[in-house]
Write a protein that holds these residues in place. Sequence first.
Motif, mmCIF file in Angstrom:
data_model
loop_
_atom_site.group_PDB
_atom_site.id
_atom_site.type_symbol
_atom_site.label_atom_id
_atom_site.label_comp_id
_atom_site.label_asym_id
_atom_site.label_seq_id
_atom_site.Cartn_x
_atom_site.Cartn_y
_atom_site.Cartn_z
ATOM 1 N N GLY A 8 0.795 -1.221 0.000
ATOM 2 C CA GLY A 8 0.000 0.000 0.000
ATOM 3 C C GLY A 8 0.827 1.270 0.000
ATOM 4 O O GLY A 8 0.417 2.286 0.574
ATOM 5 N N SER A 67 2.268 4.736 -0.806
ATOM 6 C CA SER A 67 1.797 5.962 -1.446
ATOM 7 C C SER A 67 2.736 7.102 -1.075
ATOM 8 O O SER A 67 3.347 7.102 -0.012
ATOM 9 C CB SER A 67 0.374 6.314 -1.010
ATOM 10 N N HIS A 115 3.183 11.578 -1.828
ATOM 11 C CA HIS A 115 2.757 12.837 -2.430
ATOM 12 C C HIS A 115 3.942 13.792 -2.527
ATOM 13 O O HIS A 115 4.799 13.835 -1.633
ATOM 14 C CB HIS A 115 1.649 13.495 -1.607
ATOM 15 N N PRO A 122 -0.308 13.730 -5.964
ATOM 16 C CA PRO A 122 0.034 12.320 -5.723
ATOM 17 C C PRO A 122 0.982 11.806 -6.807
ATOM 18 O O PRO A 122 0.739 12.010 -8.000
ATOM 19 C CB PRO A 122 -1.321 11.609 -5.790
ATOM 20 N N LEU A 133 2.841 8.462 -6.217
ATOM 21 C CA LEU A 133 2.692 7.018 -6.102
ATOM 22 C C LEU A 133 1.440 6.722 -5.281
ATOM 23 O O LEU A 133 1.235 7.333 -4.238
ATOM 24 C CB LEU A 133 3.914 6.389 -5.421
ATOM 25 N N SER A 134 0.633 5.784 -5.745
ATOM 26 C CA SER A 134 -0.630 5.505 -5.066
ATOM 27 C C SER A 134 -0.831 4.005 -4.902
ATOM 28 O O SER A 134 -0.889 3.265 -5.889
ATOM 29 C CB SER A 134 -1.817 6.095 -5.849
ATOM 30 N N ASP A 135 -0.897 3.556 -3.645
ATOM 31 C CA ASP A 135 -1.272 2.190 -3.285
ATOM 32 C C ASP A 135 -0.498 1.145 -4.090
ATOM 33 O O ASP A 135 -1.065 0.272 -4.741
ATOM 34 C CB ASP A 135 -2.780 1.996 -3.480
ATOM 35 N N LEU A 136 0.837 1.228 -4.027
ATOM 36 C CA LEU A 136 1.676 0.262 -4.739
ATOM 37 C C LEU A 136 1.847 -0.996 -3.908
ATOM 38 O O LEU A 136 2.194 -0.940 -2.720
ATOM 39 C CB LEU A 136 3.054 0.865 -5.033
ATOM 40 N N GLY A 139 1.276 3.259 3.787
ATOM 41 C CA GLY A 139 1.840 1.947 3.474
ATOM 42 C C GLY A 139 3.148 1.691 4.190
ATOM 43 O O GLY A 139 3.583 2.460 5.050
ATOM 44 N N GLY A 176 0.188 2.206 -11.768
ATOM 45 C CA GLY A 176 0.804 1.453 -10.679
ATOM 46 C C GLY A 176 1.964 0.608 -11.169
ATOM 47 O O GLY A 176 2.661 0.963 -12.124
#
Length: 536
Positions: A11, A13, A15, A21, A23-26, A61, A216
């Motif tokens: 998860g 992330s 900013h 943002p 990176l989001s929920d990798l 995350g 992603g």
Amino acid sequence: MTSPFTLALQGVSFHLPSGEPLLSDLNETFDDRRTALVGRNGAGKSVLARIIAGELQLGAGRVQSSGRVHYLPQRIEPQAFRSVAELAGVQPLLDALARVEAGGVDPADFELLDGRWDLRARLEAELSASGLGHLTPDTPAARLSGGECTRVALLGAWLSEANWLVLDEPSNHLDRTGREALREQLQRWRGGLILISHDRLLLDDMQRVVELSSAGLRSYAGGYAFYREMRQQEQDNAQRELQRRKLERDRQQHAMQEQRERQEHRQAKGRKEAKTANQAKILVDRQKERSQTSLARLATQHGERREQLSRGVQEAFAQLRDDPPIHLNALACALPEQRAVLLLEALRLPFGNAAPLDLHLSGPRRVAISGRNGSGKSTLLKVIAGELSPAAGACEVQVRSAYLDQHLAGLLPELSVLELLQERNPVEEQSVLRTRLAQLGLPAARVELPSALLSGGERLKAALACELYAAQPAQLLLLDEPDNHLDLPSREALEELLRQYRGALLVVSHDDAFLARLQLEARLECAEDGWHWLVG
């Protein structure tokens, strides 16, 4: 059997300082396969590498790894390190070793050394084996060339005894010999490896490719050639699916239009028959109400179906790769064939090759400068640019010139790309400058960030924009390894731009494929026995 080397993103992330943002929920698990991390400039590869190394705080995350991670950054500033040992990351250990050898008994020193009593000897042996025998652990790092700096940092990676290596563009600044040595070393490495690179030879040796994009992370088992093949297949399939859904949407909409027209025709016919049949008004009104209800129900059904079809097209479109083309506006420099450009007479460099150099350039000549790391290629460009004084001889530049060094020092870190470009071209409308930057792959949200926050590839694009889109463009470009940091599409765009450029060009690069595409007229080779002018 479970791999002893695992590193998991859960998860993750992040900013940017602007709140955007990145990176989001990798979510991804890395194992003992040699893994390449690829993606477009600005996708966040270097940021993710720093997160894995623990250098950046997550927005959300966590990262879990088995063992210690050694990180080699993309940009290494030699002046930020006091010595070769500090650049290699072993200075604290050598200091501890010196204290123990002097009779110290601090348990922290013994714990830090962890039995590595031969570290100084190993470092000196590695320096000698790597062709850096002229350096000692105490040599000031500021004296090193870009290639020497990278090679020393890589020695630190091999000596680190880490469980994981995260290497960000490790072949940058390396000559052909250094690149081949790096390739062999990576093939021998038995720990976990995450490699960020645009070097096609290194990428071909990887056992797995993980692509980072706005969608992603996506994993491909196999090397880079397999990844490119699969990626193209996916793109082709996505394009076909998009076309199929568009055709289905158009066909269904046409069928719904015909159905509605038939319904309206029946209604009109019914109303006409009701009038001629002399029916009671109440019966006519009921028939009209039923007809209207039926038509409204049909309209609702058609609306829902249209929405469903449009959503299907949007979903298919989302499967296409978000790879906008890069367009570079090459400005004419109007440099006549007879125009004198550069005069070097009995020039001797302050560092590197001590042999005298005579060179007369005129017109839009295109020349590569080649030689081993530390031979004097970058020093020659700095002398021509006026940043260093020659040890002897004359150097005269007779046209407007621009020098882009390996570290792009001309980009003031606190200013945005847009501000930098406006300083160089105050007469052009801001909207035009924004458009040109966007065509370079620098969208609005990025051109307003301080240049220090941009990726290496974005910084190079910004530096080129400031020189080529200035009110008075440079007629002589001095480029020191400009292909470093660029993703492959951007590198191809740079090659096309430099082919279109009609000024004079002196370029240093160790990438033969890159140089071959620039339509060069000659090569100035810096060898041990002096300078050699090679035509073609």
